[in-house]
Design an enzyme around this catalytic site. Structure first.
Site, PDB file in Angstrom:
ATOM      1  N   SER A 241      33.239  28.056  34.840  1.00 63.47           N
ATOM      2  CA  SER A 241      33.414  28.279  36.285  1.00 63.47           C
ATOM      3  C   SER A 241      32.293  29.148  36.811  1.00 63.47           C
ATOM      4  O   SER A 241      31.721  29.967  36.082  1.00 63.47           O
ATOM      5  CB  SER A 241      34.742  28.992  36.550  1.00 63.47           C
ATOM      6  OG  SER A 241      34.697  30.320  36.058  1.00 63.47           O
ATOM      7  N   ASP A 242      31.962  28.990  38.089  1.00 62.11           N
ATOM      8  CA  ASP A 242      31.082  29.977  38.714  1.00 62.11           C
ATOM      9  C   ASP A 242      31.815  31.324  38.707  1.00 62.11           C
ATOM     10  O   ASP A 242      33.037  31.385  38.578  1.00 62.11           O
ATOM     11  CB  ASP A 242      30.711  29.534  40.135  1.00 62.11           C
ATOM     12  CG  ASP A 242      29.369  30.134  40.582  1.00 62.11           C
ATOM     13  OD1 ASP A 242      28.937  31.152  39.993  1.00 62.11           O
ATOM     14  OD2 ASP A 242      28.757  29.590  41.508  1.00 62.11           O
ATOM     15  N   PHE A 243      31.036  32.407  38.864  1.00 69.06           N
ATOM     16  CA  PHE A 243      31.618  33.732  38.681  1.00 69.06           C
ATOM     17  C   PHE A 243      32.674  34.021  39.750  1.00 69.06           C
ATOM     18  O   PHE A 243      32.381  34.024  40.944  1.00 69.06           O
ATOM     19  CB  PHE A 243      30.527  34.804  38.724  1.00 69.06           C
ATOM     20  CG  PHE A 243      31.047  36.188  38.434  1.00 69.06           C
ATOM     21  CD1 PHE A 243      31.660  36.470  37.222  1.00 69.06           C
ATOM     22  CD2 PHE A 243      30.947  37.190  39.376  1.00 69.06           C
ATOM     23  CE1 PHE A 243      32.150  37.736  36.947  1.00 69.06           C
ATOM     24  CE2 PHE A 243      31.431  38.464  39.113  1.00 69.06           C
ATOM     25  CZ  PHE A 243      32.034  38.740  37.898  1.00 69.06           C
TER      26      PHE A 243
ATOM     27  N   ALA B 251      34.980  32.130  40.625  1.00 73.85           N
ATOM     28  CA  ALA B 251      35.393  30.941  41.383  1.00 73.85           C
ATOM     29  C   ALA B 251      36.897  30.714  41.265  1.00 73.85           C
ATOM     30  O   ALA B 251      37.554  30.313  42.225  1.00 73.85           O
ATOM     31  CB  ALA B 251      34.626  29.711  40.900  1.00 73.85           C
TER      32      ALA B 251
END
Lengths: 692, 692
Positions: free
Chosen positions: B241-243, B245
């Site tokens: 995941s993006d940070f 997210a």
């Protein structure tokens, strides 16, 4: 030609004429720092606020010299004069062009609010970097040279200097707007006032700035005691408040009940020019009968006299032809480099210096100040058109491999908010391991050492909490030294730092100006010899000093301390061995020989200290003469100096300065006559007794 | 030797063995980006987050290449491979040393969250600078080369690349945590997905990162549509995941009712690694029956497989001996300089370039980006050990007088809070007046163009408000041009800028990396020829574009627009005159000749564009081949290229990609076959018809 335009008349006559053409409202307008135009009289708008502490400041591009405390470390009045002359020249060059383009705003005028001649009585003070150090004589001599350099010796004044902050102003920054500095009559006369008197009496400084703080209960901008001093000294310029200092009177100092009263009190005491907005209430004060039209007229005459002296109402002046091209020109920048070389102080050298670069394959450059332009600037600076950081200076001078690591943030415990603490430490350790020489660039910058209210000052409003490096740098230094590599520590800071490190060499670089990195490598490699001397005592610990708020000089500065010395006032090593001999005193005339016993050119500083046997004299001795001397390899020069009357004076508890001593001891050498200096430098001062 | 330590076995087998030795709690711990050690199994702590977009980033000193968009302007897959190889080498060099010193924290590992292969569909997007531009084919080809460069071709993976942000992620930054990007099936297949497919299928990218936004209503980290695509493409790495997210799921996207549910939904959909803290709720989700042990085991196998592929459980790897000394070494920095030279785009030249420096006495260098290191950096950058700003590059190359003025703040209306607006404008005007050549350095930097949440992004969370320079710079440009001096404008920005200025030459420098100033002067003086080409269309005005929130590609990019073009995609001038001839097509094989008709060496970029007559094909044509070619003076080279099947495919409304055209037109030249390019460069593309 109108009378006020006539250069044949005195500035005072012309100022009276010009003032008397104005309405009282117009006069009041001229007493605020961003004075409006009076178009019907051909008076252009003028913003009085400009700065030139170590280069024209905040006015765009200008030659950036080392910070004032570094300039002081040159112990060189001629040097200060030369620097100030450049500042004045660049200020004029900009003034000749910028207003033509419609810009008469702040930092564009000819009235420079420099120098700062406060006594650097406590090493915690963030603004101590702006001063010439802890000695009143050194400060006075350098300050006079600087003022003369700014004001010039032409038909009109080149730029107007300003002696600030009058008086006794030296922290703490955090409470400066409400603080009452309590100083004894003796300390006043012995320490806090001599430089101001010298600048007024001898250098004819055009402006004096009142400080934020109270002085023995009185607001510094409306003090009977201080104004009497200015009168006594024959002050003939204008008196200006520090910026928004009058705004503190009612709210913070509780000296007045509102700004109308503040305006009245200040102008009646002799505050001519208000940096701030309190004098917008002058007309109200007039209407309420708190001030007279004559009060306003007098102040206006004073400020217009300054503008007239600057030639602002002359058809032309001798400075009008200074071309813009002088700004940051090659010659001026070479002087900046020279000053940086003369100001850095070599505190320790176990023989590693001068560096033989051919011995090293890889130099590790480590530390938050290594590649920092801010570490070269100090506060009250301009914009250089070229910087050479320490890292860049090392890269430019060394043909081998240079490895670099920031090592740590200047003062925070990590460089990235997402990381754990000490997130650059491992990199720095690797760099040290991979190098055969480490140059560790630590210290402070104006983000943490400086003035209350400046954006970045995060510790204690710009003052230092102690004399040590910020915590992450202390850890960095200890970890790197543990690697056991030959290590040189370079400290950029405007004040005393105890790096607590057993390194091979230690250089205190101050804020060295735009070419700090080039100067550093010229010195480290021996291309130029070190010759800077400490204008402040480097104490072992702040804890052994009196409280920062205590303005008594007891146990402060080399004149009164008994211990707690890490590196003494006046101290600085060099590569050459210089020896003084043949000290002779004839009346006020002193001669001595100085010989360079080494095979390299060097510069050194002759220092004269006087010990006075009068009971009220300072505990130790006082600097009473200094002279920077250049010596070729093997050269001997005979040096002649003149003792000032000051050398024989002492100050009693009533603040009376007089010659009281019977037997004086004159010390002459290239350092203070203290045991630490004698041991570290390896020579003793020459001594002679003078019986009056 | 334990099974998971056996390099003879497959990574999957080893990962299964290692995973099955862990308790379920231990497995859950490994699914969070800062995974703890499992000491009993000899698994060290590992922080998955590292960055290497254009140089190892945020990890201390590293070679700093031009920003990704600039690298794209090289139109050079081999060049991207070489850059990525350096990044990977430096990452390994640091990894070989830093963890030995106990630092296994963020930005210290082998998993680089680069490249960013999102489509730069709208020039307002602040993070567009991180991408390879607006064309899916260019992005895919450069992205593949970059991933191959990072991952290497050794026995173990050199570093792991990450294709981000999956998918359809391209602003606005301000609302990215709650935004639903609505994209048609056609736009998905035609524009948003091709680069991701190419990196997964062809380059075997080890990681894919889910975006912050929703995609057609589904969370990007838990999307059926996107996960099905990864399966279809045979994705064989881990999905991250993006940070933070996942933190958006309940609070911002309202997709779940709490973080326990978010954790369950995400892991069930196939999100293996959580950059954030939501997976701390996995055990709770297991207890509530929302996930199974097998869900957790599967994710853990995926992430451990990556660590095994990186050799983290091998006794030794082929990369262990990469010495620290390669970090920012001479060869790597020379490549950075070369990339800067190849990436700057000459947009206009009335003949003033190449500069004959002997003609000029004084060069005025003006602008907020002239002496700015930040203007070289772009976002997601490391720390260079040497910068050459534009001003420094000019000073180093020119023996005459250089006058400098900042001119204005980058975006604020004054440089000092105490001053009136435009407080550097008069200085800049004076500098222009005093110079016989002006180089005006304007643009943006990552403080105003970048990512939501970065400290300095003051406008619109890092997105641009329009395509013009910030207001104070617009004023500066107009005032300086009004002086009538020969003027070159250099724009540092990560995206299209319309400088609206009738200057003599215009250079778009991007964020050019640590040696931007040196590259600039090598180019301006003709020491090297310009050869960079725009990887994005420079539009006249953002107002004529669709709304920033509208993800339809209609009227976006050179493939679909009809007008609004200031400088076209693929465009860039040079000093040489290159001509293409002898275009021949045989099946998928294309050959043509390119001749350098000038007396100077140059590089140019062959560009192939295909126009497809299928009704569902893109409105104009599509890039389907590019090749950077070096040519000596007068040299002709025969160039062979291979058309990809992609060149003949079109995508219908259902998102079905197929070959549908009957008659194709192939354009070949050194630019797009548009009227503006043809007129500005003075050559027409070669054309041939291909009938299927």
């Amino acid at each position: 030609m109108e009378k006020y335009q006539n250069p044949e008349l005195s500035a005072l006559e012309r100022a009276i004429d010009l003032t008397d053409r104005m309405t009282v409202e117009e006069q009041c307008g001229q007493l605020i720092y961003d004075a409006p135009a009076v178009e019907r009289l051909g008076i252009p708008a003028y913003n009085w606020w400009n700065e030139g502490l170590h280069g024209l400041a905040r006015a765009g591009v200008a030659t950036m010299f080392p910070q004032a405390i570094a300039l002081a470390a040159m112990f060189d009045a001629d040097g200060l004069h030369a620097v100030a002359d450049v500042i004045s020249t660049e200020t004029r060059a900009k003034y000749n062009e910028i207003p033509k383009h419609g810009d008469r705003d702040i930092y564009k005028g000819l009235t420079l609010w420099s120098p700062n001649i406060n006594n650097f009585r406590d090493p915690s003070w963030g603004r101590g970097q702006e001063t010439y150090g802890e000695d009143p004589y050194l400060t006075a001599e350098l300050g006079k040279a600087f003022v003369r350099g700014l004001q010039g010796d032409g038909k009109v004044m080149k730029t107007a200097a300003c002696a600030k902050h009058f008086a006794v102003h030296s922290g703490p920054e955090a409470i400066r707007h409400s603080f009452d500095a309590v100083a004894s009559k003796k300390d006043m006369e012995e320490t806090y006032l001599p430089a101001f008197r010298a600048l007024v009496e001898d250098a004819k400084v055009e402006a004096v700035m009142g400080a934020y703080n109270r002085v023995n209960g009185e607001g510094a901008c409306s003090s009977n005691f201080l104004m009497d001093k200015l009168k006594e000294w024959g002050f003939d310029g204008h008196f200006v408040s520090d910026f928004n200092a009058l705004e503190d009177f009612d709210i913070n100092h509780k000296l007045t009940k509102n700004q109308v009263e503040t305006a009245a009190v200040a102008i009646k005491k002799g505050l001519d020019l208000n940096a701030g907005r309190v004098y917008e209430h002058l007309m109200e004060a007039l209407e309420q009968g708190l001030v007279t039209k004559e009060d306003i007229r007098t102040a206006c005459i004073h400020v217009m006299r300054t503008r007239i002296r600057l030639g602002m109402f002359d058809a032309e002046t001798e400075y009008d032809k200074i071309p813009y091209d002088v700004v940051a020109c090659k010659e001026h920048k070479e002087l900046s480099l020279k000053c940086a070389e003369r100001s850095m102080v070599l505190l320790k050298n176990n023989g590693i210096l001068p560096l033989d670069l051919s011995k090293y394959k890889t130099i590790g450059v480590i530390g938050p100040n290594a590649n920092s332009r801010e570490a070269l600037e100090g506060n009250y600076c301009g914009t250089a058109d070229r910087y050479v950081t320490f890292l860049e200076g090392i890269q430019d001078a060394f043909d081998g491999r240079v490895l670099y690591s920031q090592g740590c943030h200047l003062y925070q415990d990590r460089t990235s908010g997402l990381a754990r603490e000490n997130d650059r430490l491992a990199e720095a350790e690797v760099v040290a391991e991979q190098s055969d020489l480490v140059i560790l660039c630590v210290g402070l910058d104006a983000y943490i050492e400086g003035e209350e209210g400046d954006a970045g000052n995060e510790f204690s409003s710009g003052d230092k909490l102690d004399l040590f490096l910020p915590a992450p740098q202390r850890l960095l230094v200890s970890k790197i030294l543990a690697k056991g590599k030959p290590t040189i520590i370079v400290t950029a800071a405007g004040s005393a730092i105890n790096v607590e490190a057993d390194c091979d060499a230690l250089v205190h670089a101050w804020y060295a100006g735009q070419f700090g990195g080039k100067a550093l490598m010229n010195l480290l490699t021996g291309k130029t010899d070190f010759s800077g001397k400490l204008p402040v005592t480097f104490y072992e610990s702040a804890e052994k000093l009196p409280d920062f708020c205590d303005y008594s000089m007891e146990n402060r500065t080399y004149r009164n301390i008994k211990d707690n010395v890490l590196y003494p006032f006046g101290f600085g090593l060099s590569y050459a061995e210089t020896v003084c001999s043949n000290l002779k005193v004839d009346g006020m005339n002193v001669t001595l020989d100085i010989t360079n016993n080494s095979d390299r050119a060097t510069e050194d500083v002759i220092q004269l200290y006087m010990k006075d046997d009068a009971p009220c004299a300072v505990k130790n001795y006082s600097l009473c003469g200094f002279k920077r001397v250049a010596l070729a390899a093997g050269e001997t020069k005979q040096i002649a100096m003149t003792l000032p009357q000051y050398a024989f004076e002492s100050v009693d508890e009533n603040g009376v300065r007089a010659i009281r001593g019977k037997q004086y001891t004159l010390f002459a050498g290239t350092h203070q006559p203290d045991a630490i200096s004698e041991q570290l430098i390896g020579t003793k001062c020459l001594t002679t007794q003078i019986i009056l």
